[in-house]
Design a protein around this motif. Structure first.
Motif, PDB file in Angstrom:
ATOM      1  N   LEU A 128       0.825  -1.208   0.000  1.00  0.00           N
ATOM      2  CA  LEU A 128       0.000   0.000   0.000  1.00  0.00           C
ATOM      3  C   LEU A 128       0.858   1.256   0.000  1.00  0.00           C
ATOM      4  N   PHE A 129       1.966   1.212   0.752  1.00  0.00           N
ATOM      5  CA  PHE A 129       2.794   2.403   0.883  1.00  0.00           C
ATOM      6  C   PHE A 129       4.065   2.300   0.054  1.00  0.00           C
ATOM      7  N   GLY A 130       4.020   1.472  -0.978  1.00  0.00           N
ATOM      8  CA  GLY A 130       5.205   1.324  -1.814  1.00  0.00           C
ATOM      9  C   GLY A 130       6.174   0.324  -1.231  1.00  0.00           C
ATOM     10  N   ALA A 131       6.930  -0.288  -2.131  1.00  0.00           N
ATOM     11  CA  ALA A 131       7.831  -1.338  -1.682  1.00  0.00           C
ATOM     12  C   ALA A 131       8.945  -0.763  -0.815  1.00  0.00           C
ATOM     13  N   ALA A 132       9.268   0.536  -1.010  1.00  0.00           N
ATOM     14  CA  ALA A 132      10.388   1.126  -0.280  1.00  0.00           C
ATOM     15  C   ALA A 132      10.076   1.271   1.201  1.00  0.00           C
ATOM     16  N   SER A 133       8.799   1.376   1.543  1.00  0.00           N
ATOM     17  CA  SER A 133       8.441   1.624   2.945  1.00  0.00           C
ATOM     18  C   SER A 133       8.771   0.440   3.838  1.00  0.00           C
ATOM     19  N   GLY A 134       8.833  -0.761   3.262  1.00  0.00           N
ATOM     20  CA  GLY A 134       9.083  -1.943   4.082  1.00  0.00           C
ATOM     21  C   GLY A 134       7.846  -2.435   4.781  1.00  0.00           C
ATOM     22  N   LEU A 135       6.736  -1.741   4.635  1.00  0.00           N
ATOM     23  CA  LEU A 135       5.489  -2.198   5.257  1.00  0.00           C
ATOM     24  C   LEU A 135       4.788  -3.121   4.266  1.00  0.00           C
ATOM     25  N   ARG A 136       4.381  -4.294   4.765  1.00  0.00           N
ATOM     26  CA  ARG A 136       3.889  -5.300   3.825  1.00  0.00           C
ATOM     27  C   ARG A 136       2.399  -5.172   3.510  1.00  0.00           C
ATOM     28  N   VAL A 137       1.691  -4.361   4.291  1.00  0.00           N
ATOM     29  CA  VAL A 137       0.241  -4.291   4.080  1.00  0.00           C
ATOM     30  C   VAL A 137      -0.037  -3.860   2.646  1.00  0.00           C
ATOM     31  N   SER A 138      -0.917  -4.604   1.968  1.00  0.00           N
ATOM     32  CA  SER A 138      -1.041  -4.439   0.522  1.00  0.00           C
ATOM     33  C   SER A 138      -2.433  -3.955   0.135  1.00  0.00           C
ATOM     34  N   TYR A 139      -2.592  -3.783  -1.165  1.00  0.00           N
ATOM     35  CA  TYR A 139      -3.902  -3.392  -1.679  1.00  0.00           C
ATOM     36  C   TYR A 139      -4.956  -4.462  -1.430  1.00  0.00           C
ATOM     37  N   GLY A 140      -4.511  -5.609  -0.976  1.00  0.00           N
ATOM     38  CA  GLY A 140      -5.461  -6.675  -0.674  1.00  0.00           C
ATOM     39  C   GLY A 140      -6.511  -6.263   0.331  1.00  0.00           C
ATOM     40  N   ILE A 141      -6.197  -5.281   1.193  1.00  0.00           N
ATOM     41  CA  ILE A 141      -7.209  -4.918   2.190  1.00  0.00           C
ATOM     42  C   ILE A 141      -8.448  -4.350   1.518  1.00  0.00           C
ATOM     43  N   PHE A 142      -8.286  -3.780   0.314  1.00  0.00           N
ATOM     44  CA  PHE A 142      -9.487  -3.298  -0.369  1.00  0.00           C
ATOM     45  C   PHE A 142     -10.326  -4.470  -0.863  1.00  0.00           C
ATOM     46  N   ILE A 143      -9.633  -5.537  -1.256  1.00  0.00           N
ATOM     47  CA  ILE A 143     -10.385  -6.738  -1.657  1.00  0.00           C
ATOM     48  C   ILE A 143     -11.156  -7.276  -0.451  1.00  0.00           C
ATOM     49  N   ALA A 144     -10.472  -7.299   0.703  1.00  0.00           N
ATOM     50  CA  ALA A 144     -11.146  -7.782   1.905  1.00  0.00           C
ATOM     51  C   ALA A 144     -12.351  -6.908   2.216  1.00  0.00           C
ATOM     52  N   ALA A 145     -12.180  -5.590   2.083  1.00  0.00           N
ATOM     53  CA  ALA A 145     -13.300  -4.682   2.363  1.00  0.00           C
ATOM     54  C   ALA A 145     -14.454  -4.961   1.406  1.00  0.00           C
ATOM     55  N   ALA A 146     -14.120  -5.190   0.128  1.00  0.00           N
ATOM     56  CA  ALA A 146     -15.178  -5.486  -0.833  1.00  0.00           C
ATOM     57  C   ALA A 146     -15.896  -6.773  -0.477  1.00  0.00           C
ATOM     58  N   VAL A 147     -15.132  -7.759  -0.017  1.00  0.00           N
ATOM     59  CA  VAL A 147     -15.759  -9.031   0.357  1.00  0.00           C
ATOM     60  C   VAL A 147     -16.696  -8.836   1.535  1.00  0.00           C
ATOM     61  N   VAL A 148     -16.248  -8.021   2.513  1.00  0.00           N
ATOM     62  CA  VAL A 148     -17.104  -7.760   3.670  1.00  0.00           C
ATOM     63  C   VAL A 148     -18.405  -7.108   3.213  1.00  0.00           C
ATOM     64  N   TYR A 149     -18.284  -6.114   2.320  1.00  0.00           N
ATOM     65  CA  TYR A 149     -19.492  -5.454   1.839  1.00  0.00           C
ATOM     66  C   TYR A 149     -20.377  -6.447   1.086  1.00  0.00           C
ATOM     67  N   PHE A 150     -19.747  -7.263   0.254  1.00  0.00           N
ATOM     68  CA  PHE A 150     -20.517  -8.256  -0.502  1.00  0.00           C
ATOM     69  C   PHE A 150     -21.274  -9.176   0.463  1.00  0.00           C
ATOM     70  N   ALA A 151     -20.569  -9.621   1.511  1.00  0.00           N
ATOM     71  CA  ALA A 151     -21.216 -10.548   2.439  1.00  0.00           C
ATOM     72  C   ALA A 151     -22.406  -9.890   3.118  1.00  0.00           C
ATOM     73  N   TRP A 152     -22.219  -8.626   3.515  1.00  0.00           N
ATOM     74  CA  TRP A 152     -23.330  -7.926   4.163  1.00  0.00           C
ATOM     75  C   TRP A 152     -24.499  -7.804   3.202  1.00  0.00           C
ATOM     76  N   TRP A 153     -24.197  -7.360   1.971  1.00  0.00           N
ATOM     77  CA  TRP A 153     -25.263  -7.183   0.993  1.00  0.00           C
ATOM     78  C   TRP A 153     -25.943  -8.519   0.707  1.00  0.00           C
TER      79      TRP A 153
END
Lengths: 429, 433
Positions: free
Chosen positions: A249-274
């Motif tokens: 999410l913050f670029g490979a240089a940041s060293g933080l591994r959290v990725s754009y995948g969290i948006f997929i997870a958010a979409a899945v949560v919304y899908f499940a609710w809907w």
């Protein structure tokens, strides 16, 4: 459904003398959040007992308790030191390390180190949320999908092969990779689905056995020529092309591994609710889960529901697997989701903890992800095995599954003593 | 079954396809056809396989032994295939009301036998390897024994109406504590007791949560397995690794029954086993007799079929269930010790799903001790062969072979079983009015 009924009943007699207790009691006897927190407290207490009974220094201190006047105090101190060190390492490894934070404040540097624990927790939580939603949707239909782990492995295999064998621009490649993961999970999920619908085979045994089959299949595939990393004799796959990876999410240089995948997870949560709250198919699913007889009487096709729920659940689990691969390792090896890394098994406990509701699952995933990530830090810092985190998780779920027991332990009023109600009753259905 | 067994109204009508015997018949015939084509006609006409009957590490010292038997692979396997086809066709055409499973079992044994002959054929990939039937049976009996322990545990619990899905976790607990006690005291009687106590405690947890607090029994079971596997892994790292003398992995020694153990083939398999094997046989007969011939058994079955009716005639449902679950899970704990005593030192995850296979054996055996025995034998042989066929150079990869026991379990649960009828109140929480 049962939940709503309990609420309605509780509101029906607000003036009854039993209801006039302290605000705390009234709040706590209803809220599943409080119940989960109390279960967490009990989980940590039992985890502490496990540490105490398996650490020699602590046991030695207690053995010498009668040797001198200061000994009992010393024993208590040793106990608190050891347990405290373990849980502190768990916290600093998964949420926030105060000393690192102050260092960053004072020097204005190394903010990435301060944020690493949270980033790791989110990275771990991302596929866990998706997998837990997969299990939770099945639960809401009264179906126990213990095979989420195997389905996730299949998703990971499919995604990694599409991601590593084809070259194309990222805008097409990423969706294609994710779709491959979903299809892989669906294939694995369709087997128990069709078997349950058409032969009545109990899904618990079928999915459990498939987990073992898929674990063998994973190694088989990894050792086969098209999939194996060229020039390797180990069970390791080719690396996915960068066009198929979910970037940090913050670029490979940041060293933080959290990725754009969290948006997929958010979409899945919304899908499940809907899906569960708004779609008519989801309504059928919940009816089937709550009352199979009523579902049949109202003309819901039970076989279709079973097959479809397994396709959805398996597909989501497969998505979890491919998200896991393409956001962290970018390749699959023989240990992929095996043993303590098996998010599909953690997902079961998370779904139970979150009472199968999308938002509950999000909080539960964050909590269990923090336990898992913190457990790794605890293992590195204190030598106490990571398995402690799993022990705590399973204790928490045992208590969440028996709310009456928790309320008795904490001496709370137990009126709306609704446990996790499932339709997995016996072998017959 | 008891005559009390009127199905409860909530029991959903089961999806049972009509003519399942025919389906099993088709599968049996298909199996036979495969044997005929692949193992029979697939091996060249002059190929021969050597069957031997003297166990490899022959401590039995039999006064008379059976020499090696050389058979023509092709014709024996063709015969096996034709027999299986005949059985299958008979089932398709005549649809016998009973015994479909026995017939399928015979065909499955024929299949495995043909597979062995084919794997060990002489002008072939693994020349000179003899098929040692007695060794295979001895090896399989160890696995079958553990499966039968597990299935018996399930029978005790489920006949009283409590689903015990956590057999795997109870195996782990029994194996762990059994290994510690066996290593420190070198006394397998104490180790068995330790395993039984560990099991009884786990059973108490299951009973307490599901009977007193009416938790979902399947959830409690699954979570108990997770907990036991992580707890055993934790204790393995924290306790067993620093103190290797707690986990030396001494195997239970065999007790030869005088005279009988000298019978060829049967002797080494049945009469030269560890005490766990004999104890298993005693348990099977005890439980079989107890469940179907005594007042206690009638009561247990009544509790499992129709708890309300049982309560109305004065049976204490909850107490019966407590006792049965604690005893049953103690049996699974002993099964874990038996596994440890036949496989060696405790390792994390070395039960590898055997507890779930035992659960499938329970269903396959239709909640009867005798059925559990035949299911355990069938599963035991196939699991043993899957693990040990690698010694032959057969063109099937290790991983595919490893899947076999689990695939067979799925196939069995999915429909070969025919009309299974679990105890009517199995898994349903009971609350006294």
């Amino acid at each position: 459904m049962t939940e709503n009924m309990a609420d309605v009943l509780a509101q029906a007699d607000p003036g009854s003398p039993v209801e006039r207790r302290s605000l705390w009691t009234r709040f706590s006897s209803k809220s599943p959040v409080v119940l989960a927190l109390l279960a967490l407290v009990l989980g940590f207490l039992i985890g502490a007992l496990v540490i105490i009974f398996s650490t020699n220094t602590v046991l030695d201190a207690w053995r010498g308790i009668f040797s001198s006047w200061g000994a009992p105090g010393h024993a208590l101190k040793v106990t608190f030191d050891n347990v405290g060190a373990a849980y502190r390492a768990m916290f600093t490894g998964s949420v926030f390390d105060p000393s690192q934070f102050w260092h960053s404040i004072a020097t204005g540097k190394q903010w990435d180190n301060t944020l690493t624990p949270l980033s790791e927790t989110l990275t771990y939580a991302t596929p866990l949320i998706i997998a837990s939603i997969a299990v939770g949707i099945a639960f809401q239909t009264g179906i126990f999908n213990i095979g989420a782990n195997g389905q996730a492995i299949m998703g990971g295999i499919a995604g990694a092969s599409i991601g590593s064998m084809i070259n194309m621009p990222a805008i097409v490649h990423i969706p294609l990779t994710l779709a491959a993961g979903i299809v892989g999970g669906m294939v694995a999920g369709s087997i128990p689905g069709f078997l349950k619908a058409y032969t009545g085979a109990h899904e618990v045994i079928v999915t459990l056995m498939l987990n073992y089959v898929i674990a063998f299949f994973l190694v088989f595939v990894l050792l086969s020529t098209p999939f194996q990393l060229p020039g390797q004799s180990n069970d390791i796959s080719r690396t996915m092309h960068s066009s198929a990876q979910l970037a940090p999410l913050f670029g490979a240089a940041s060293g933080l591994r959290v990725s754009y995948g969290i948006f997929i997870a958010a979409a899945v949560v919304y899908f499940a609710w809907w899906f569960l709250e708004r779609s008519s198919l989801g309504f059928d699913f919940r009816i089937t889960g709550n009352n199979p007889n009523a579902a049949r009487a109202s003309g819901i096709n039970a076989r279709r529901v079973i097959v479809v729920v397994f396709l959805i659940s398996g597909g989501l689990a497969g998505l979890a697997g491919v998200v896991q691969v393409s956001s962290t390792t970018h390749y699959v090896d023989g240990n992929f989701l095996i043993g303590s890394a098996g998010i599909g098994f953690t997902a079961i406990t998370v779904a139970l903890l979150g009472r199968n509701r999308p938002m509950g699952i999000v909080w539960g995933s964050l909590l269990f992800a923090a336990l898992g990530v913190g457990g790794r830090n605890m293992q590195a810092a204190t030598g106490i095995p990571l398995d402690l985190a799993t022990i705590i998780q399973s204790v928490v779920v045992l208590f969440v599954a028996t709310p009456v027991l928790v309320k008795e332990i904490f001496r709370l009023r137990s009126s709306s003593a609704q446990g996790i109600q499932l339709a997995t009753k016996g072998w017959g259905s | 079954m008891t005559d009390l067994a009127t199905p409860t109204p909530s029991a959903a009508p089961k999806v049972i396809p009509v003519g399942r015997t025919r389906v099993i018949g088709y599968i049996t015939a298909g199996l036979g056809l495969f044997v005929l084509l692949a193992f029979g006609l697939g091996s060249s006409g002059n190929a021969h396989s050597v069957l031997t009957f003297t166990p490899v590490n022959t401590s039995t010292n039999a006064p008379w032994s059976i020499g090696a038997l050389t058979v023509l692979t092709r014709y024996w396997n063709m015969a096996a295939g034709l027999i299986a086809i005949a059985i299958g066709v008979h089932m398709i055409v005549r649809r016998p009301a009973k015994g479909a499973m026995v017939r399928f079992g015979v065909a499955a044994i024929l299949f495995l036998f043909a597979l062995l002959l084919w794997a060990g054929r002489d002008p072939g990939p693994s020349q000179g390897l003899h098929v040692n039937l007695t060794s295979i049976l001895i090896g399989s009996s160890a696995l079958a024994m553990v499966l039968i322990y597990g299935a018996l545990s399930g029978i005790m619990c489920e006949r009283a109406g409590v689903v015990n899905i956590a057999i795997e976790g109870q195996f782990i607990g029994g194996a762990f504590f059994g290994s510690v006690i066996a290593s420190t005291t070198n006394n397998f009687l104490l180790a068995t007791l330790a395993g039984a106590v560990a099991g009884a405690l786990l059973g108490l947890v299951l009973a307490f949560l599901s009977l007193r607090y009416l938790s979902d029994q399947i959830i409690v079971g699954v979570v108990l397995v997770t907990m036991m596997s992580s707890l055993s892994s934790y204790l393995n790292l924290q306790v067993l690794s620093p103190y290797p003398n707690l986990n030396t992995g001494n195997l239970a020694s065999n007790i030869a029954i005088p005279l009988l153990y000298k019978i060829p083939i049967i002797g080494p398999v049945f009469f030269n086993q560890s005490g766990f094997f004999y104890f298993m046989i005693v348990l099977v007969s005890l439980i079989s007799f107890g469940l179907f011939k005594t007042r206690w058994g009638l009561r247990v079955r009544a509790v499992g079929e129709h708890p309300k009716a049982a309560e109305s005639v004065g049976i204490n449902v909850i107490r019966t269930r407590y006792i049965n679950v604690v005893l049953g899970v103690a049996i699974a704990g002993v099964g874990g010790v038996a596994f440890m005593a036949s496989q060696g030192a405790f390792q994390v995850g070395y039960t590898s799903g055997l507890g779930y296979v035992a659960l499938a054996a329970l269903i396959f055996g239709r909640w009867r001790p005798s059925g559990a025995v035949s299911a355990g034998v069938l599963f035991g042989i196939s699991a043993y062969l899957a693990l040990n066929l690698q010694t032959y150079n057969i063109p099937i990869s290790t991983e595919i072979l490893g899947m076999f026991p689990y695939l067979i379990t799925i196939a069995v649960v999915a429909g070969l079983v025919g009309r299974v009828r679990p105890p009517a109140a199995d898994g349903q929480p009971y609350k006294r009015d």
